[in-house]
Design a protein around this motif. Structure first.
Motif, PDB file in Angstrom:
ATOM      1  N   GLU A  90       0.859  -1.175   0.000  1.00 50.73           N
ATOM      2  CA  GLU A  90       0.000   0.000   0.000  1.00 50.73           C
ATOM      3  C   GLU A  90       0.903   1.235   0.000  1.00 50.73           C
ATOM      4  OE1 GLU A  90      -2.943   0.118   3.130  1.00 50.73           O
ATOM      5  OE2 GLU A  90      -4.457   0.416   1.575  1.00 50.73           O
ATOM      6  N   HIS A  91       1.433   1.536  -1.157  1.00 55.57           N
ATOM      7  CA  HIS A  91       2.314   2.693  -1.295  1.00 55.57           C
ATOM      8  C   HIS A  91       2.093   3.261  -2.696  1.00 55.57           C
ATOM      9  CE1 HIS A  91       5.732  -0.122  -2.960  1.00 55.57           C
ATOM     10  NE2 HIS A  91       4.686  -0.093  -3.734  1.00 55.57           N
ATOM     11  N   LYS A  92       2.832   4.300  -2.998  1.00 52.53           N
ATOM     12  CA  LYS A  92       2.726   4.837  -4.346  1.00 52.53           C
ATOM     13  C   LYS A  92       3.607   3.978  -5.243  1.00 52.53           C
ATOM     14  CE  LYS A  92       2.765   9.377  -6.648  1.00 52.53           C
ATOM     15  NZ  LYS A  92       2.368   8.745  -7.875  1.00 52.53           N
ATOM     16  N   HIS A  93       2.996   3.272  -6.177  1.00 46.66           N
ATOM     17  CA  HIS A  93       3.753   2.357  -7.030  1.00 46.66           C
ATOM     18  C   HIS A  93       4.617   3.144  -8.013  1.00 46.66           C
ATOM     19  CE1 HIS A  93       1.377  -0.852  -5.393  1.00 46.66           C
ATOM     20  NE2 HIS A  93       0.269  -0.260  -5.772  1.00 46.66           N
ATOM     21  N   GLN A  94       5.825   2.605  -8.236  1.00 42.44           N
ATOM     22  CA  GLN A  94       6.685   3.185  -9.265  1.00 42.44           C
ATOM     23  C   GLN A  94       6.377   2.461 -10.562  1.00 42.44           C
ATOM     24  OE1 GLN A  94      10.132   2.744  -6.323  1.00 42.44           O
ATOM     25  NE2 GLN A  94      10.980   3.838  -8.070  1.00 42.44           N
ATOM     26  N   ASP A 118       8.319  -0.990 -10.997  1.00 38.30           N
ATOM     27  CA  ASP A 118       9.695  -0.919 -10.506  1.00 38.30           C
ATOM     28  C   ASP A 118       9.764  -0.954  -8.983  1.00 38.30           C
ATOM     29  OD1 ASP A 118      10.811  -0.918 -13.004  1.00 38.30           O
ATOM     30  OD2 ASP A 118      10.823   1.259 -13.197  1.00 38.30           O
ATOM     31  N   CYS A 119       8.644  -0.759  -8.332  1.00 37.23           N
ATOM     32  CA  CYS A 119       8.649  -0.802  -6.870  1.00 37.23           C
ATOM     33  C   CYS A 119       8.708  -2.239  -6.355  1.00 37.23           C
ATOM     34  CB  CYS A 119       7.419  -0.090  -6.326  1.00 37.23           C
ATOM     35  SG  CYS A 119       5.879  -0.619  -7.077  1.00 37.23           S
ATOM     36  N   GLY A 120       8.608  -3.216  -7.252  1.00 38.07           N
ATOM     37  CA  GLY A 120       8.735  -4.607  -6.820  1.00 38.07           C
ATOM     38  C   GLY A 120       7.408  -5.284  -6.518  1.00 38.07           C
ATOM     39  N   CYS A 121       6.318  -4.582  -6.667  1.00 41.16           N
ATOM     40  CA  CYS A 121       5.022  -5.212  -6.431  1.00 41.16           C
ATOM     41  C   CYS A 121       4.694  -6.160  -7.586  1.00 41.16           C
ATOM     42  CB  CYS A 121       3.926  -4.160  -6.330  1.00 41.16           C
ATOM     43  SG  CYS A 121       4.000  -3.186  -4.823  1.00 41.16           S
ATOM     44  N   GLU A 122       3.775  -7.082  -7.283  1.00 44.82           N
ATOM     45  CA  GLU A 122       3.265  -8.001  -8.283  1.00 44.82           C
ATOM     46  C   GLU A 122       1.761  -7.820  -8.328  1.00 44.82           C
ATOM     47  OE1 GLU A 122       4.168 -12.418  -8.487  1.00 44.82           O
ATOM     48  OE2 GLU A 122       5.134 -11.756  -6.627  1.00 44.82           O
TER      49      GLU A 122
HETATM   50 ZN   LIG Z   1       4.257  -1.041  -5.528  1.00 46.96          ZN
END
Ligand SMILES: [Zn+2]
Length: 172
Positions: A90-94, A118-122
């Motif tokens: 729960e952040h601002k995704h890159q 790029d933030c590493g989320c899937e």
């Molecule tokens: Zn993210």
């Protein structure tokens, strides 16, 4: 229709909470039944004022579940954020994105957009991702259309590439 009462215990993350055909019932302390439950049901269940049930309809039989893990219910319905289930922090995704070169009609309402996180989320849950992107960038991602992800292949550091259908006017 036979009803079978089953308890839905903690760790029951396989229950299809978000399935449109699952029906939820709130039974208040006075025995009053409300379906769908009204806002605040999770607080009432936590305080012991109500009980929450789910009916999972099947072809030959429907099962009735008592939901005693309100956390799972909230996570599944997006009332509580779940980074494990959604793959998303729960952040601002890159986000790195470009319009897919494999030609949509230039006048179509939706375009295919290739996206890297790029933030590493899937993206494991498209509806949650779509909600994040609407809040963060104003994107209107189609959640009913097909979307695809291409996993990293030879390059271990590569991020998967996602292709979403996004309303053209919402892209900025
Ligand atoms: Zn993210």
């Amino acid at each position: 229709m036979g009803l079978k009462m089953l308890r839905l215990a903690s760790g029951s993350e396989n229950f299809p909470f978000e399935l449109a055909t699952v029906c939820y019932l709130e039974v208040g302390a006075d025995g009053e039944v409300t379906s769908p439950p009204e806002e605040g049901v999770t607080e009432r269940v936590r305080s012991g004022g109500s009980r929450l049930y789910a009916v999972w309809p099947g072809h030959y039989r429907s099962d009735l579940f008592l939901i005693d893990d309100i956390d799972e219910y909230e996570k599944a319905l997006g009332l509580q954020h779940d980074p494990v289930r959604t793959g998303l922090q729960e952040h601002k995704h890159q986000v790195r994105w470009s319009i897919s070169p494999c030609g949509d009609r230039p006048t179509g309402a939706y375009v295919s957009v290739e996206t890297h996180l790029d933030c590493g989320c899937e993206v494991k849950d498209l509806r949650t991702f779509a909600r994040h992107m609407r809040d963060q960038r104003g994107w209107d991602i189609a959640t009913t259309a097909a979307w695809e992800s291409t996993g990293p292949t030879d390059d271990a550091h590569a991020r998967p590439k996602y292709t979403f259908r996004i309303r053209r006017r919402s892209l900025a």
